[in-house]
Design a protein around this motif. Structure first.
Motif, PDB file in Angstrom:
ATOM      1  N   GLY A  98       3.241   5.562  -3.020  1.00 26.86           N
ATOM      2  CA  GLY A  98       4.257   6.604  -3.329  1.00 26.86           C
ATOM      3  C   GLY A  98       4.706   7.323  -2.071  1.00 26.86           C
ATOM      4  N   ASN A  99       4.393   6.406  -1.068  1.00 29.89           N
ATOM      5  CA  ASN A  99       4.710   6.852   0.296  1.00 29.89           C
ATOM      6  C   ASN A  99       5.874   6.373   0.954  1.00 29.89           C
ATOM      7  OD1 ASN A  99       4.279   8.553   2.578  1.00 29.89           O
ATOM      8  ND2 ASN A  99       2.581   7.350   3.326  1.00 29.89           N
ATOM      9  N   THR A 100       6.870   5.982   0.207  1.00 24.48           N
ATOM     10  CA  THR A 100       8.146   5.415   0.855  1.00 24.48           C
ATOM     11  C   THR A 100       9.108   6.184   1.210  1.00 24.48           C
ATOM     12  OG1 THR A 100       8.796   4.680  -1.097  1.00 24.48           O
ATOM     13  CG2 THR A 100       7.327   3.098  -0.187  1.00 24.48           C
ATOM     14  N   PRO A 101      10.071   6.062   2.163  1.00 24.38           N
ATOM     15  CA  PRO A 101      11.120   6.965   2.625  1.00 24.38           C
ATOM     16  C   PRO A 101      12.020   7.218   1.416  1.00 24.38           C
ATOM     17  CG  PRO A 101      11.020   5.360   4.014  1.00 24.38           C
ATOM     18  CD  PRO A 101       9.827   5.119   3.092  1.00 24.38           C
ATOM     19  N   LYS A 102      12.293   6.149   0.445  1.00 29.24           N
ATOM     20  CA  LYS A 102      13.338   6.409  -0.566  1.00 29.24           C
ATOM     21  C   LYS A 102      12.933   6.468  -2.089  1.00 29.24           C
ATOM     22  CE  LYS A 102      16.920   3.606   2.140  1.00 29.24           C
ATOM     23  NZ  LYS A 102      17.879   2.743   2.202  1.00 29.24           N
ATOM     24  N   GLY A 103      11.651   6.832  -2.037  1.00 30.41           N
ATOM     25  CA  GLY A 103      11.262   7.233  -3.599  1.00 30.41           C
ATOM     26  C   GLY A 103      10.666   6.019  -4.054  1.00 30.41           C
ATOM     27  N   SER A 104      10.941   6.261  -5.726  1.00 35.36           N
ATOM     28  CA  SER A 104      10.317   5.169  -6.566  1.00 35.36           C
ATOM     29  C   SER A 104      11.078   3.874  -6.572  1.00 35.36           C
ATOM     30  CB  SER A 104      10.411   5.716  -7.893  1.00 35.36           C
ATOM     31  OG  SER A 104       9.783   4.995  -9.073  1.00 35.36           O
ATOM     32  N   VAL A 105      10.635   3.114  -5.608  1.00 39.03           N
ATOM     33  CA  VAL A 105      11.333   1.816  -5.279  1.00 39.03           C
ATOM     34  C   VAL A 105      11.302   0.715  -6.477  1.00 39.03           C
ATOM     35  CG1 VAL A 105      11.024   1.790  -2.804  1.00 39.03           C
ATOM     36  CG2 VAL A 105       9.394   0.638  -4.369  1.00 39.03           C
ATOM     37  N   ILE A 106      10.177   0.722  -7.341  1.00 37.79           N
ATOM     38  CA  ILE A 106      10.306  -0.195  -8.554  1.00 37.79           C
ATOM     39  C   ILE A 106      11.018   0.275  -9.372  1.00 37.79           C
ATOM     40  CG2 ILE A 106       8.645  -1.179 -10.045  1.00 37.79           C
ATOM     41  CD1 ILE A 106       6.364  -1.439  -8.138  1.00 37.79           C
ATOM     42  N   ALA A 107      10.997   1.182  -9.952  1.00 40.13           N
ATOM     43  CA  ALA A 107      11.825   2.061 -11.021  1.00 40.13           C
ATOM     44  C   ALA A 107      13.280   2.011 -10.598  1.00 40.13           C
ATOM     45  CB  ALA A 107      11.401   3.226 -11.454  1.00 40.13           C
ATOM     46  N   THR A 108      13.590   2.319  -9.461  1.00 46.78           N
ATOM     47  CA  THR A 108      14.952   1.982  -8.874  1.00 46.78           C
ATOM     48  C   THR A 108      15.586   0.558  -9.061  1.00 46.78           C
ATOM     49  OG1 THR A 108      14.679   4.119  -7.521  1.00 46.78           O
ATOM     50  CG2 THR A 108      16.509   2.532  -7.057  1.00 46.78           C
ATOM     51  N   ALA A 109      14.685  -0.451  -8.450  1.00 43.22           N
ATOM     52  CA  ALA A 109      15.264  -1.524  -8.498  1.00 43.22           C
ATOM     53  C   ALA A 109      15.070  -2.460  -9.911  1.00 43.22           C
ATOM     54  CB  ALA A 109      14.034  -2.489  -7.623  1.00 43.22           C
ATOM     55  N   GLU A 110      14.412  -1.886 -10.898  1.00 38.10           N
ATOM     56  CA  GLU A 110      14.486  -2.448 -12.227  1.00 38.10           C
ATOM     57  C   GLU A 110      15.610  -1.893 -12.620  1.00 38.10           C
ATOM     58  OE1 GLU A 110       9.755  -2.785 -13.545  1.00 38.10           O
ATOM     59  OE2 GLU A 110      10.823  -0.893 -13.679  1.00 38.10           O
ATOM     60  N   LEU A 111      15.982  -0.587 -12.688  1.00 35.29           N
ATOM     61  CA  LEU A 111      17.345   0.014 -13.113  1.00 35.29           C
ATOM     62  C   LEU A 111      18.536  -0.816 -12.422  1.00 35.29           C
ATOM     63  CD1 LEU A 111      18.815   1.928 -14.905  1.00 35.29           C
ATOM     64  CD2 LEU A 111      18.708   3.524 -13.092  1.00 35.29           C
ATOM     65  N   ALA A 112      18.506  -0.967 -11.394  1.00 34.49           N
ATOM     66  CA  ALA A 112      19.380  -1.972 -10.390  1.00 34.49           C
ATOM     67  C   ALA A 112      19.605  -3.209 -11.304  1.00 34.49           C
ATOM     68  CB  ALA A 112      19.236  -1.921  -8.988  1.00 34.49           C
ATOM     69  N   GLY A 113      18.433  -3.934 -11.518  1.00 27.81           N
ATOM     70  CA  GLY A 113      18.797  -5.146 -12.158  1.00 27.81           C
ATOM     71  C   GLY A 113      19.570  -5.006 -13.304  1.00 27.81           C
ATOM     72  N   VAL A 114      19.183  -4.233 -14.193  1.00 20.67           N
ATOM     73  CA  VAL A 114      19.782  -3.895 -15.697  1.00 20.67           C
ATOM     74  C   VAL A 114      21.280  -3.673 -15.473  1.00 20.67           C
ATOM     75  CG1 VAL A 114      19.898  -2.376 -17.633  1.00 20.67           C
ATOM     76  CG2 VAL A 114      17.595  -3.095 -16.548  1.00 20.67           C
ATOM     77  N   MET A 115      21.563  -2.915 -14.407  1.00 19.48           N
ATOM     78  CA  MET A 115      22.823  -2.477 -14.166  1.00 19.48           C
ATOM     79  C   MET A 115      23.876  -3.889 -13.572  1.00 19.48           C
ATOM     80  SD  MET A 115      22.580   1.187 -12.407  1.00 19.48           S
ATOM     81  CE  MET A 115      24.290   1.487 -12.012  1.00 19.48           C
ATOM     82  N   ALA A 116      23.040  -4.540 -12.815  1.00 17.41           N
ATOM     83  CA  ALA A 116      23.579  -5.804 -12.355  1.00 17.41           C
ATOM     84  C   ALA A 116      23.791  -6.876 -13.421  1.00 17.41           C
ATOM     85  CB  ALA A 116      22.880  -6.481 -11.009  1.00 17.41           C
ATOM     86  N   ALA A 117      22.805  -7.216 -14.090  1.00 20.82           N
ATOM     87  CA  ALA A 117      23.192  -7.836 -15.451  1.00 20.82           C
ATOM     88  C   ALA A 117      24.593  -7.417 -16.269  1.00 20.82           C
ATOM     89  CB  ALA A 117      21.960  -7.851 -16.401  1.00 20.82           C
ATOM     90  N   LYS A 118      24.688  -6.513 -16.352  1.00 19.92           N
ATOM     91  CA  LYS A 118      25.939  -5.754 -17.125  1.00 19.92           C
ATOM     92  C   LYS A 118      27.206  -5.962 -16.293  1.00 19.92           C
ATOM     93  CE  LYS A 118      24.776  -1.534 -17.983  1.00 19.92           C
ATOM     94  NZ  LYS A 118      24.698  -0.310 -18.834  1.00 19.92           N
ATOM     95  N   ARG A 119      27.182  -6.580 -15.085  1.00 17.05           N
ATOM     96  CA  ARG A 119      28.394  -6.568 -14.258  1.00 17.05           C
ATOM     97  C   ARG A 119      28.463  -7.987 -13.609  1.00 17.05           C
ATOM     98  NH1 ARG A 119      30.883  -1.805 -12.650  1.00 17.05           N
ATOM     99  NH2 ARG A 119      32.475  -3.097 -12.281  1.00 17.05           N
ATOM    100  N   THR A 120      27.698  -8.972 -14.343  1.00 15.03           N
ATOM    101  CA  THR A 120      27.736 -10.204 -13.864  1.00 15.03           C
ATOM    102  C   THR A 120      29.043 -10.942 -13.730  1.00 15.03           C
ATOM    103  OG1 THR A 120      25.446 -10.649 -14.312  1.00 15.03           O
ATOM    104  CG2 THR A 120      26.762 -12.760 -14.094  1.00 15.03           C
ATOM    105  N   ALA A 121      30.041 -10.671 -14.667  1.00 20.40           N
ATOM    106  CA  ALA A 121      31.097 -11.253 -14.849  1.00 20.40           C
ATOM    107  C   ALA A 121      32.059 -10.637 -13.600  1.00 20.40           C
ATOM    108  CB  ALA A 121      31.824 -10.894 -16.223  1.00 20.40           C
ATOM    109  N   ALA A 129       0.785  -1.205   0.191  1.00 17.01           N
ATOM    110  CA  ALA A 129       0.098  -0.133  -0.094  1.00 17.01           C
ATOM    111  C   ALA A 129       0.856   1.219  -0.079  1.00 17.01           C
ATOM    112  CB  ALA A 129      -1.008  -0.033   1.304  1.00 17.01           C
ATOM    113  N   ALA A 130       1.973   1.248   0.759  1.00 20.34           N
ATOM    114  CA  ALA A 130       2.929   2.472   0.829  1.00 20.34           C
ATOM    115  C   ALA A 130       3.682   2.841  -0.482  1.00 20.34           C
ATOM    116  CB  ALA A 130       4.061   2.118   2.009  1.00 20.34           C
ATOM    117  N   VAL A 131       3.723   1.436  -1.201  1.00 23.33           N
ATOM    118  CA  VAL A 131       4.633   1.628  -2.512  1.00 23.33           C
ATOM    119  C   VAL A 131       3.373   2.089  -3.526  1.00 23.33           C
ATOM    120  CG1 VAL A 131       5.597   0.490  -4.360  1.00 23.33           C
ATOM    121  CG2 VAL A 131       6.446  -0.027  -2.160  1.00 23.33           C
ATOM    122  N   ARG A 132       2.388   1.736  -3.437  1.00 23.14           N
ATOM    123  CA  ARG A 132       1.358   1.906  -4.697  1.00 23.14           C
ATOM    124  C   ARG A 132       1.061   3.570  -4.215  1.00 23.14           C
ATOM    125  NH1 ARG A 132      -1.500  -2.920  -3.876  1.00 23.14           N
ATOM    126  NH2 ARG A 132      -1.634  -3.952  -5.712  1.00 23.14           N
TER     127      ARG A 132
END
Length: 158
Positions: A47-70, A42-45
């Protein structure tokens, strides 16, 4: 120790030589989940979380991580990825989030580890961004759900 491709004749870890393998289009999909309290969703829906847009940030972190797997997995080959998509959705039935990553390359080895890394880091990022709201969260069910290309051919989880 014969038949184990990441060990030499004396049992030492080694990176597999893929130099003689043909370049083909390789793709993998991985999925995972993060379970949390309904109040956290409910807090995420809202937009009431202390660190902002959690889904967009986590999606971007996943993309960045895939590029650094090696850089993270010692015997993985560094790959030129041609596609990385990370999708995170709220799932009220869990309750929590479902994560999906799709990774593609044209190369001599597969991208399963990159897809798994994308999902894992996406889930870890959600956890980090929501830990002040919910200490009960759990990460799990991380798995490869499909792969295509290469000598072993196509595979989809049933």
């Amino acid at each position: 120790m014969t038949g184990l491709t990441h060990l030499d004749g004396e049992g030492r870890a080694r990176m597999v030589d893929v130099g003689d393998k043909p370049v083909t289009t390789r793709q993998a999909e991985a999925r995972g989940e993060l379970r949390c309290l309904p109040e956290t969703l409910a807090a995420v829906r809202a937009g009431n979380t202390p660190k902002g847009s959690v889904i967009a940030t986590a999606e971007l972190a996943g993309v960045m991580a895939a590029k650094r797997t090696a850089d993270l997995i010692p015997l993985c080959h560094p790959l030129a990825l041609t596609k990385v998509v990370v999708e995170i959705a709220i799932d009220d039935a869990l309750p929590g989030f479902t994560l999906r990553a799709e990774v593609r390359t044209s190369g001599q080895t597969g991208v399963e580890m990159e897809a798994l890394t994308a999902v894992s880091v996406g889930a870890l990022t959600l956890f980090d961004m929501l830990k002040a709201v919910d200490r009960t969260m759990t990460i799990g069910a991380i798995r490869v759900t499909a792969k295509s290309g290469g000598r072993s051919g196509d595979w989809t989880a049933t």
